[in-house]
Enzyme design. Structure first.
Site, mmCIF file in Angstrom:
data_model
loop_
_atom_site.group_PDB
_atom_site.id
_atom_site.type_symbol
_atom_site.label_atom_id
_atom_site.label_comp_id
_atom_site.label_asym_id
_atom_site.label_seq_id
_atom_site.Cartn_x
_atom_site.Cartn_y
_atom_site.Cartn_z
ATOM 1 N N LYS A 1 -23.928 -12.157 -2.562
ATOM 2 C CA LYS A 1 -25.185 -11.989 -3.021
ATOM 3 C C LYS A 1 -25.811 -10.710 -3.020
ATOM 4 O O LYS A 1 -26.563 -10.367 -4.080
ATOM 5 C CB LYS A 1 -25.981 -12.714 -1.891
ATOM 6 N N GLN B 1 -28.709 -15.862 6.560
ATOM 7 C CA GLN B 1 -27.590 -16.672 6.136
ATOM 8 C C GLN B 1 -27.300 -17.789 7.208
ATOM 9 O O GLN B 1 -27.282 -17.421 8.229
ATOM 10 C CB GLN B 1 -26.366 -15.790 5.854
ATOM 11 N N ASP C 1 -35.432 -18.524 -0.113
ATOM 12 C CA ASP C 1 -34.331 -19.930 0.300
ATOM 13 C C ASP C 1 -35.151 -21.047 0.100
ATOM 14 O O ASP C 1 -34.730 -22.392 0.073
ATOM 15 C CB ASP C 1 -33.735 -20.136 1.512
#
Ligand code: NDP
Length: 308
Positions: A63, A107, A130
């Site tokens: 990422k 995460q 997200d």
């Protein structure tokens, strides 16, 4: 064009109906790079990583690399496995308060002693790249502009790469999780599909799946979807990522999707492989969301190139 659709039904696997998720993801990342270059600001993505999970470390490394490759800034906060919930919350709150940070990604999974929902609830919805906060979910339900979850977004982009306009298509979503199934259903609805959500209590599952123009499988059951569940010529988006023992290499694992890919490919008009299908799209859509968040927060127009 990433595939050529062949609507004929044949027993032999066709070689021209794979939806190349890597190629579509590369195109999405190139669009992100172009969008970033057109902005007067440099968007910044902050990633919070807690613990030692090797897979999470690989994901975060990728990422960060892709964020920087596309011309954006990245920040990384690492905490040890035994970090307290308050430590994680404190970092999220500091990132919320930092005006230079546009996107916050925590995460997952977090270590089991940490309440993931409580941590996610702390993320400023304006920075929720997200798309997991209550506010983002609510905006999706209400049809308001917002940040949509990455994997469902990637699924829509892949279906559009195969079919173009999705208006009027009958879409069956197999799975109703908060992470994938439910938002995917709403996002295909936004594309003017007619949507059915199927799940573990659904009756006549193969029959329902077989009526779909677009079948999205997000169940987490290796190769559950069989070729006779698929309408000839349908577009199949396989979200599943399952580790199964390798027959060729004893003691090793291989990744398979929720669809029995090889025979399914002989029936489908277009189908995503696993790996190399939805997976690469998830990171590409995270980058896309970071640019959208940067624009929304700063009162800039969203770059047209990032429209789905
Ligand atoms: P969940 O376990 O949270 O949800 C699975 C869903 O599938 C549930 O709604 C469940 O129904 C349904 N289901 C389970 N078994 C059956 C069955 N036998 N028949 C019908 N429906 C069934 O999984 P996720 O949604 O989080 O993930 C799904 C898959 O997608 C996993 O393989 C995961 O690894 C993968 N994934 C891939 C990503 C990517 O980047 N490509 C990102 C996220 C996930 P019920 O609600 O009734 O229990």
């Amino acid at each position: 064009m990433f595939i050529k659709i062949n609507h004929k039904t044949t027993e032999e696997p066709k070689m021209d109906n794979k939806i190349d998720g890597k190629a579509v993801a590369a195109k999405t990342r190139a669009q992100v790079t172009q969008a970033v270059a057109s902005l007067s600001v440099t968007p910044c993505l902050a990633v919070v990583l807690v613990g030692d999970d090797p897979a999470s470390h690989v994901y975060v490394r990728n990422k960060i690399k892709f964020t920087e490759d596309s011309g954006m800034r990245s920040l990384e906060h690492r905490l040890p496995e035994n970090a307290a919930q308050d430590d994680v919350v404190e970092i999220v709150r500091a990132l919320n308060a930092d005006p230079d940070v546009d996107g916050i990604l925590v995460q997952l999974p977090l270590p089991s002693h940490i309440d993931s929902d409580a941590v996610i609830a702390e993320i400023d919805p304006a920075k929720d790249v997200d798309g997991l906060t209550d506010v983002s979910a609510g905006r999706l339900v209400l049809g308001q502009s917002g940040l949509r979850p990455c994997t469902p977004t990637g699924s829509v982009i892949l279906a559009k790469a195969a079919l173009g306009d999705l208006t009027g298509k009958y879409c069956v979503i197999l799975g109703r999780s908060i992470l994938v199934g439910k938002p995917a259903a709403l996002m295909f609805l936004e594309q003017n599909c007619t949507v059915t959500i199927a799940h573990s209590r659904t009756e006549n599952l193969p029959l329902i799946c077989r009526s779909a123009d677009i079948l999205v499988a997000a169940v987490g059951r290796p190769q559950m979807v069989q070729p006779d569940w698929i309408k000839a010529g349908a577009c199949v988006i396989d979200v599943g990522i399952n580790r199964v023992p390798s027959v060729k290499r004893p003691g090793k694992f291989r990744l398979v999707g929720d669809v029995d890919y090889k025979p399914a490919r002989a029936v489908a008009g277009a189908i995503t492989p696993v790996p190399g299908g939805v997976g690469p799209m998830t990171i590409a859509c995270l980058l896309r969301n970071t640019v959208l968040a940067a624009c929304d927060r700063r009162g800039l127009e969203r770059p047209a190139i990032l429209e789905i």
